[in-house]
Scaffold this active site. Structure first.
Site, PDB file in Angstrom:
ATOM      1  N   TYR A  57       0.836  -1.293   0.117  1.00  0.00           N
ATOM      2  CA  TYR A  57      -0.127   0.107   0.019  1.00  0.00           C
ATOM      3  C   TYR A  57       0.756   1.182  -0.076  1.00  0.00           C
ATOM      4  CZ  TYR A  57      -3.796  -3.171   1.591  1.00  0.00           C
ATOM      5  OH  TYR A  57      -4.702  -4.067   1.787  1.00  0.00           O
ATOM      6  N   HIS A 124      -0.878 -12.141   1.506  1.00  0.00           N
ATOM      7  CA  HIS A 124      -1.869 -11.194   0.895  1.00  0.00           C
ATOM      8  C   HIS A 124      -2.575 -11.851  -0.416  1.00  0.00           C
ATOM      9  CE1 HIS A 124      -2.539  -6.743  -0.074  1.00  0.00           C
ATOM     10  NE2 HIS A 124      -3.559  -7.209  -0.015  1.00  0.00           N
TER      11      HIS A 124
END
Length: 195
Positions: A57, A124
């Site tokens: 991110y 993830h």
């Protein structure tokens, strides 16, 4: 705020968590660190304990932002971060579940977050070129080392979850669920919160 335990042996967290991806990626609008910091503090004030970030991110910006924001309130937070999504060819995303990469990314995340451990560390996305047992085995070693408390998977199939759990307990599975509705009169969120 309601609280619940993740998995049979996982942490107790608020029923609602705060995902921070949009605070660094610009996907949902302009990025504003001051507003993001205020939002995280307000969430903690309301009793939200689960704060979710990831190494990808904002190319690490988000972990630095979250770490800086919670530094005086670490004991109030169940801190979740993730690894495994990597830039791919042509602007696409790829996956990397190699054990060495997992260890390297964990150390980088802990450094950016300014903490000595992640409460919950997610794969993830699943790298199908590596047996999940190898990835989870590497993470289990990090649990033993005290760098991770609990392991989670994101966007994993039932079979992958079973195989991973056979190596080390999987405390959380993160799957995308959208509260967005085409009907502007829909009251999806209040209904969800009342259950």
């Amino acid at each position: 705020m309601r609280y619940r335990q993740l998995g049979e042996n996982g942490p107790t967290v608020s029923a609602l968590g705060l995902g921070t991806m949009g605070m660094s990626t610009g996907i949902y609008g302009e990025v504003n660190d001051e507003e993001s910091i205020a939002t995280i503090h307000h969430a903690l004030d309301l009793g939200i304990t689960l704060i979710d970030t990831a190494n990808i991110y904002g190319e690490g910006h988000n972990e630095r932002l979250v770490g800086r924001t919670i530094s005086g309130r670490r004991d109030e937070v169940v801190l979740a971060t993730k690894f495994g999504i990597v830039p791919g060819k042509g602007g696409n995303l790829a996956t990397d579940g190699q054990p060495g990469y997992a260890r390297e990314q964990l150390d980088g995340s802990l450094s950016r977050l300014g903490v000595d451990h992640a409460d919950l560390y997610y794969v993830h996305r699943i790298d199908t070129s590596i047996p999940i047992e190898e990835t989870i085995g590497a993470l289990a070693e990090q649990v033993e080392a005290g760098k991770i408390r609990y392991i989670g998977l994101s966007e994993a199939s039932a079979e992958t979850i079973r195989r991973a759990h056979a190596v080390h307990p999987i405390s959380a599975v993160q799957t995308e669920y959208s509260l967005w509705s085409r009907d502007p009169e829909a009251e999806v969120l209040p209904t969800l919160l009342s259950t």
